[in-house]
Scaffold this motif. Structure first.
Motif, short mmCIF file in Angstrom:
data_model
loop_
_atom_site.label_atom_id
_atom_site.label_comp_id
_atom_site.label_asym_id
_atom_site.label_seq_id
_atom_site.Cartn_x
_atom_site.Cartn_y
_atom_site.Cartn_z
N MET A 66 0.84 -1.19 0.00
CA MET A 66 0.00 0.00 0.00
C MET A 66 0.88 1.24 0.00
SD MET A 66 -2.95 -1.03 2.78
CE MET A 66 -4.00 0.37 2.40
N LYS A 67 0.31 2.34 -0.47
CA LYS A 67 0.97 3.64 -0.36
C LYS A 67 0.70 4.17 1.04
CE LYS A 67 -0.20 4.61 -5.15
NZ LYS A 67 -1.02 5.46 -6.01
N PRO A 68 1.62 4.94 1.59
CA PRO A 68 1.38 5.51 2.93
C PRO A 68 0.06 6.27 3.03
CG PRO A 68 3.66 5.83 2.31
CD PRO A 68 2.95 5.25 1.11
N SER A 69 -0.30 6.99 2.00
CA SER A 69 -1.54 7.78 2.03
C SER A 69 -2.78 6.89 2.16
CB SER A 69 -1.66 8.66 0.78
OG SER A 69 -1.68 7.84 -0.38
N GLN A 70 -2.69 5.65 1.70
CA GLN A 70 -3.82 4.73 1.79
C GLN A 70 -4.06 4.24 3.21
OE1 GLN A 70 -2.19 2.09 -1.30
NE2 GLN A 70 -4.08 2.43 -2.47
N ILE A 89 6.35 7.03 -6.43
CA ILE A 89 5.48 6.19 -5.59
C ILE A 89 6.32 5.30 -4.69
CG2 ILE A 89 3.74 4.38 -5.59
CD1 ILE A 89 2.79 5.48 -8.30
N VAL A 90 5.99 5.32 -3.42
CA VAL A 90 6.64 4.45 -2.43
C VAL A 90 5.60 3.46 -1.93
CG1 VAL A 90 7.79 4.35 -0.18
CG2 VAL A 90 8.27 6.25 -1.74
N TRP A 91 5.95 2.18 -1.97
CA TRP A 91 5.06 1.12 -1.49
C TRP A 91 5.53 0.66 -0.12
CZ3 TRP A 91 0.71 0.57 -4.00
CH2 TRP A 91 0.65 0.87 -5.37
N ILE A 92 4.58 0.37 0.75
CA ILE A 92 4.86 -0.17 2.07
C ILE A 92 4.48 -1.65 2.04
CG2 ILE A 92 4.39 0.00 4.55
CD1 ILE A 92 5.63 2.54 3.27
N THR A 128 8.77 -2.61 5.19
CA THR A 128 9.83 -2.12 4.32
C THR A 128 9.20 -1.20 3.29
OG1 THR A 128 11.72 -2.76 2.96
CG2 THR A 128 9.74 -4.07 2.71
N ARG A 129 9.98 -0.25 2.82
CA ARG A 129 9.52 0.67 1.78
C ARG A 129 10.28 0.35 0.50
NH1 ARG A 129 10.20 5.11 6.15
NH2 ARG A 129 8.11 5.97 6.42
N ILE A 130 9.54 0.32 -0.60
CA ILE A 130 10.20 0.15 -1.90
C ILE A 130 9.61 1.16 -2.88
CG2 ILE A 130 10.79 -2.29 -1.58
CD1 ILE A 130 8.42 -2.94 -3.46
#
Length: 138
Positions: free
Chosen positions: A46-50, A86-89, A76-78
């Motif tokens: 998920m994205k942090p904003s989600q 876009i950063v995914w968690i 982890t962030r990728i």
């Protein structure tokens, strides 16, 4: 109307719940972190904003929460390969273990609380709480 009595009982239950969770999740997990881990397990990356709607907090607070969780190897962030903005968690294996531990802690509290009433009354309570929450969404 029973609102005053309901408010007192609800306050006591939530206060006891929060104290129990805080004491038993520590030192490696908080209730907010458990929420993030559960949401990530259900939804995958998920994205942090989600995460904001699940935590009822600000973007800055989510970022700080994720910083602590990443430091403790719970997530982890990728970066997205196609759009580097876009950063995914993602949840880590350690995060999954801590989520399992946190869920068990919560289940233990709720089982003890609900164990004070019959199965019939437990079902009735769940039904009534469902009616109350559905009324708030209408």
């Amino acid at each position: 109307m029973q609102t005053s009595e309901f408010a007192k009982l609800w306050f006591k239950l939530t206060k006891d719940y929060k104290a129990y969770m805080e004491q038993n999740l520590a030192p490696s997990l908080t209730e907010s972190q458990l929420t993030v881990l559960e949401v990530l397990r259900e939804n995958g990356r998920m994205k942090p904003s989600q995460l904001i709607p699940f935590l009822a907090t600000t973007p800055a607070a989510v970022t700080m929460l994720l910083d602590r969780m990443e430091k403790n190897e719970l997530v982890t962030r990728i970066r997205d390969q196609e759009d580097r903005r876009i950063v995914w968690i993602l949840i880590t294996d350690r995060g999954k273990e801590e989520a399992d531990r946190g869920i068990q802690i919560r289940n233990d509290f709720l089982s003890a609380a609900l164990g004070r009433i019959s199965i019939h009354n437990q079902n009735l309570l769940v039904y009534l709480l469902g009616k109350i929450t559905a009324a708030g969404q209408a």
